[in-house]
Design a protein around this motif. Structure first.
Motif, PDB file in Angstrom:
ATOM      1  N   ARG A  31      -5.687  -1.454   5.164  1.00  0.00           N
ATOM      2  CA  ARG A  31      -5.721  -2.242   6.393  1.00  0.00           C
ATOM      3  C   ARG A  31      -4.488  -2.035   7.270  1.00  0.00           C
ATOM      4  O   ARG A  31      -4.540  -2.253   8.482  1.00  0.00           O
ATOM      5  N   ALA A  32      -3.382  -1.636   6.671  1.00  0.00           N
ATOM      6  CA  ALA A  32      -2.146  -1.469   7.432  1.00  0.00           C
ATOM      7  C   ALA A  32      -2.259  -0.275   8.381  1.00  0.00           C
ATOM      8  O   ALA A  32      -2.971   0.687   8.109  1.00  0.00           O
ATOM      9  N   SER A  33      -1.538  -0.356   9.481  1.00  0.00           N
ATOM     10  CA  SER A  33      -1.575   0.725  10.475  1.00  0.00           C
ATOM     11  C   SER A  33      -0.170   1.218  10.779  1.00  0.00           C
ATOM     12  O   SER A  33       0.817   0.492  10.602  1.00  0.00           O
ATOM     13  N   MET A  34      -0.095   2.450  11.244  1.00  0.00           N
ATOM     14  CA  MET A  34       1.189   3.006  11.657  1.00  0.00           C
ATOM     15  C   MET A  34       1.731   2.220  12.856  1.00  0.00           C
ATOM     16  O   MET A  34       2.947   2.079  13.021  1.00  0.00           O
ATOM     17  N   SER A  35       0.836   1.712  13.692  1.00  0.00           N
ATOM     18  CA  SER A  35       1.262   0.898  14.841  1.00  0.00           C
ATOM     19  C   SER A  35       1.990  -0.349  14.369  1.00  0.00           C
ATOM     20  O   SER A  35       3.028  -0.724  14.941  1.00  0.00           O
ATOM     21  N   GLN A  36       1.464  -0.991  13.319  1.00  0.00           N
ATOM     22  CA  GLN A  36       2.104  -2.189  12.790  1.00  0.00           C
ATOM     23  C   GLN A  36       3.444  -1.850  12.159  1.00  0.00           C
ATOM     24  O   GLN A  36       4.429  -2.597  12.314  1.00  0.00           O
ATOM     25  N   VAL A  37       3.507  -0.741  11.436  1.00  0.00           N
ATOM     26  CA  VAL A  37       4.773  -0.320  10.834  1.00  0.00           C
ATOM     27  C   VAL A  37       5.812  -0.073  11.930  1.00  0.00           C
ATOM     28  O   VAL A  37       6.949  -0.538  11.836  1.00  0.00           O
ATOM     29  N   ALA A  38       5.416   0.649  12.965  1.00  0.00           N
ATOM     30  CA  ALA A  38       6.334   0.939  14.063  1.00  0.00           C
ATOM     31  C   ALA A  38       6.818  -0.347  14.722  1.00  0.00           C
ATOM     32  O   ALA A  38       8.023  -0.509  15.000  1.00  0.00           O
ATOM     33  N   LYS A  39       5.894  -1.269  14.973  1.00  0.00           N
ATOM     34  CA  LYS A  39       6.249  -2.545  15.594  1.00  0.00           C
ATOM     35  C   LYS A  39       7.263  -3.301  14.747  1.00  0.00           C
ATOM     36  O   LYS A  39       8.271  -3.815  15.259  1.00  0.00           O
ATOM     37  N   ASP A  40       6.995  -3.388  13.438  1.00  0.00           N
ATOM     38  CA  ASP A  40       7.899  -4.121  12.550  1.00  0.00           C
ATOM     39  C   ASP A  40       9.243  -3.423  12.391  1.00  0.00           C
ATOM     40  O   ASP A  40      10.252  -4.071  12.107  1.00  0.00           O
ATOM     41  N   CYS A  41       9.253  -2.111  12.578  1.00  0.00           N
ATOM     42  CA  CYS A  41      10.504  -1.342  12.511  1.00  0.00           C
ATOM     43  C   CYS A  41      11.304  -1.450  13.809  1.00  0.00           C
ATOM     44  O   CYS A  41      12.480  -1.070  13.843  1.00  0.00           O
ATOM     45  N   GLY A  42      10.634  -1.914  14.878  1.00  0.00           N
ATOM     46  CA  GLY A  42      11.300  -2.003  16.167  1.00  0.00           C
ATOM     47  C   GLY A  42      11.422  -0.669  16.870  1.00  0.00           C
ATOM     48  O   GLY A  42      12.359  -0.456  17.643  1.00  0.00           O
ATOM     49  N   ILE A  43      10.466   0.231  16.584  1.00  0.00           N
ATOM     50  CA  ILE A  43      10.475   1.548  17.232  1.00  0.00           C
ATOM     51  C   ILE A  43       9.085   1.831  17.784  1.00  0.00           C
ATOM     52  O   ILE A  43       8.130   1.112  17.480  1.00  0.00           O
ATOM     53  N   SER A  44       8.987   2.872  18.583  1.00  0.00           N
ATOM     54  CA  SER A  44       7.696   3.225  19.161  1.00  0.00           C
ATOM     55  C   SER A  44       6.828   3.946  18.123  1.00  0.00           C
ATOM     56  O   SER A  44       7.341   4.522  17.156  1.00  0.00           O
ATOM     57  N   LYS A  45       5.517   3.921  18.374  1.00  0.00           N
ATOM     58  CA  LYS A  45       4.598   4.640  17.496  1.00  0.00           C
ATOM     59  C   LYS A  45       4.902   6.134  17.532  1.00  0.00           C
ATOM     60  O   LYS A  45       4.845   6.815  16.508  1.00  0.00           O
ATOM     61  N   ALA A  46       5.239   6.652  18.712  1.00  0.00           N
ATOM     62  CA  ALA A  46       5.581   8.067  18.838  1.00  0.00           C
ATOM     63  C   ALA A  46       6.811   8.408  18.004  1.00  0.00           C
ATOM     64  O   ALA A  46       6.884   9.472  17.384  1.00  0.00           O
ATOM     65  N   ASN A  47       7.753   7.487  17.955  1.00  0.00           N
ATOM     66  CA  ASN A  47       8.987   7.725  17.200  1.00  0.00           C
ATOM     67  C   ASN A  47       8.715   7.777  15.703  1.00  0.00           C
ATOM     68  O   ASN A  47       9.287   8.604  14.982  1.00  0.00           O
ATOM     69  N   ILE A  48       7.827   6.909  15.222  1.00  0.00           N
ATOM     70  CA  ILE A  48       7.557   6.919  13.780  1.00  0.00           C
ATOM     71  C   ILE A  48       6.861   8.217  13.376  1.00  0.00           C
ATOM     72  O   ILE A  48       7.071   8.733  12.277  1.00  0.00           O
ATOM     73  N   TYR A  49       6.067   8.780  14.293  1.00  0.00           N
ATOM     74  CA  TYR A  49       5.414  10.049  13.991  1.00  0.00           C
ATOM     75  C   TYR A  49       6.392  11.219  14.028  1.00  0.00           C
ATOM     76  O   TYR A  49       6.073  12.311  13.548  1.00  0.00           O
ATOM     77  N   HIS A  50       7.574  10.980  14.578  1.00  0.00           N
ATOM     78  CA  HIS A  50       8.632  11.992  14.486  1.00  0.00           C
ATOM     79  C   HIS A  50       9.111  12.129  13.040  1.00  0.00           C
ATOM     80  O   HIS A  50       9.524  13.198  12.600  1.00  0.00           O
ATOM     81  N   TYR A  51       9.028  11.031  12.299  1.00  0.00           N
ATOM     82  CA  TYR A  51       9.464  11.015  10.902  1.00  0.00           C
ATOM     83  C   TYR A  51       8.323  11.338   9.931  1.00  0.00           C
ATOM     84  O   TYR A  51       8.538  12.025   8.925  1.00  0.00           O
ATOM     85  N   TYR A  52       7.123  10.826  10.235  1.00  0.00           N
ATOM     86  CA  TYR A  52       5.999  10.998   9.316  1.00  0.00           C
ATOM     87  C   TYR A  52       4.743  11.384  10.082  1.00  0.00           C
ATOM     88  O   TYR A  52       4.373  10.714  11.042  1.00  0.00           O
ATOM     89  N   SER A  53       4.081  12.418   9.613  1.00  0.00           N
ATOM     90  CA  SER A  53       2.899  12.930  10.309  1.00  0.00           C
ATOM     91  C   SER A  53       1.664  12.064  10.097  1.00  0.00           C
ATOM     92  O   SER A  53       0.699  12.157  10.857  1.00  0.00           O
TER      93      SER A  53
END
Length: 198
Positions: A31-53
Motif C-alpha cells: 500500500r505504501a507509495s514512493m510519493s508518501q516516502v518522499a513527502k515524509d522525507c521532506g523531499i520531492s518525488k523526483a529527488n527520491i528517484y535520484h536515489y532509488y529507481s
C-alpha cells in the motif's frame, strides 16, 4: 556526463532508508507509495528517484543495510575464552541491543523479502543463515548429546530462541539497554533449562 554525487549523499540516503522503513512498516509495503516516502522525507518525488529507481530497489537497500549490519555485529562478537553458555548469553543480549531502534526494519522483513527477486532474496537469506548457523553451533555445544544426529530438533530450538528475541519489539519496543539485557538473561536461562530437559 554523469551527475556528481553530492557531499551529503550518504546522509540523505540514510535518512530516506529510515523514513521509508517506517512508511513500509506502518502502511504495508504493497500500500505504501514512493510519493508518501518522499513527502515524509521532506523531499520531492523526483529527488527520491535520484536515489532509488523503484520501490523494490528501496526495499532491498533497507533490508540489505539492516541485515548485513546485524550479521556483521553479531558474528563479530568476541567470544574467545567463553564457554558455550556464556557465548549464548552474549549472542542473545547483543542481538537485543542491535534490535533497538530498528523496529520498522525488523517488521518489514517478513513481508518484504518474499516480494524481492530471487537473487536479492538469496543475499538477504545468506545474512540470516549466518546468524542461524552461529547460534546453532553454540546451542549444539551446550547439549551435544541432545542434538547428536537430530538437526530438526536443533533447528527448532534455535528458531524458538530467535522467536523469543524477534517479537520482543511487539510488546516492549521502548525498552532501554538494561531492560534488553535483563530479558536477554531471561531468554538465556529459559533456553539452558529447556535444552537440558529435552
Amino acid at each position: 556526463m554523469s551527475r556528481p554525487i553530492a557531499k551529503d549523499h550518504d546522509e540523505k540516503r540514510t535518512h530516506i532508508l529510515k523514513i521509508a522503513a517506517r512508511v513500509f512498516a506502518d502502511q504495508g509495503f504493497a500500500r505504501a507509495s514512493m510519493s508518501q516516502v518522499a513527502k515524509d522525507c521532506g523531499i520531492s518525488k523526483a529527488n527520491i528517484y535520484h536515489y532509488y529507481s523503484s520501490k523494490d530497489a528501496l526495499l532491498f537497500d533497507i533490508l540489505d543495510t539492516y541485515l548485513s549490519a546485524l550479521r556483521d555485529r553479531i558474528i563479530g562478537i568476541e567470544m574467545s575464552g567463553l564457554d558455550p553458555e556464556a557465548q549464548l548469553e552474549r549472542i542473545v543480549i547483543e542481538t537485543l541491543r542491535a534490535y533497538e531502534g530498528m523496529d520498522h526494519e525488523h517488521k518489514i522483513q517478513t513481508e518484504g523479502i518474499p516480494l524481492l527477486p530471487q537473487d536479492q532474496q538469496a543475499i538477504l537469506k545468506t545474512y540470516q543463515r549466518d546468524l542461524v548457523k552461529q547460534l546453532s553451533d553454540v546451542v549444539q555445544a551446550i547439549a551435544p548429546d541432545v542434538f547428536k544426529d537430530n538437526t530438526r530438533k536443533l533447528r527448532a530450538t534455535v528458531m524458538s530462541i530467535f522467536g523469543m528475541l524477534n517479537w520482543f519489539y511487539m510488546w516492549n519496543s521502548p525498552a532501554d539497554q538494561k531492560a534488553r539485557d535483563d530479558y536477554g538473561q531471561l531468554v538465556t536461562k529459559l533456553t539452558l533449562t529447556g535444552v537440558r530437559g529435552l
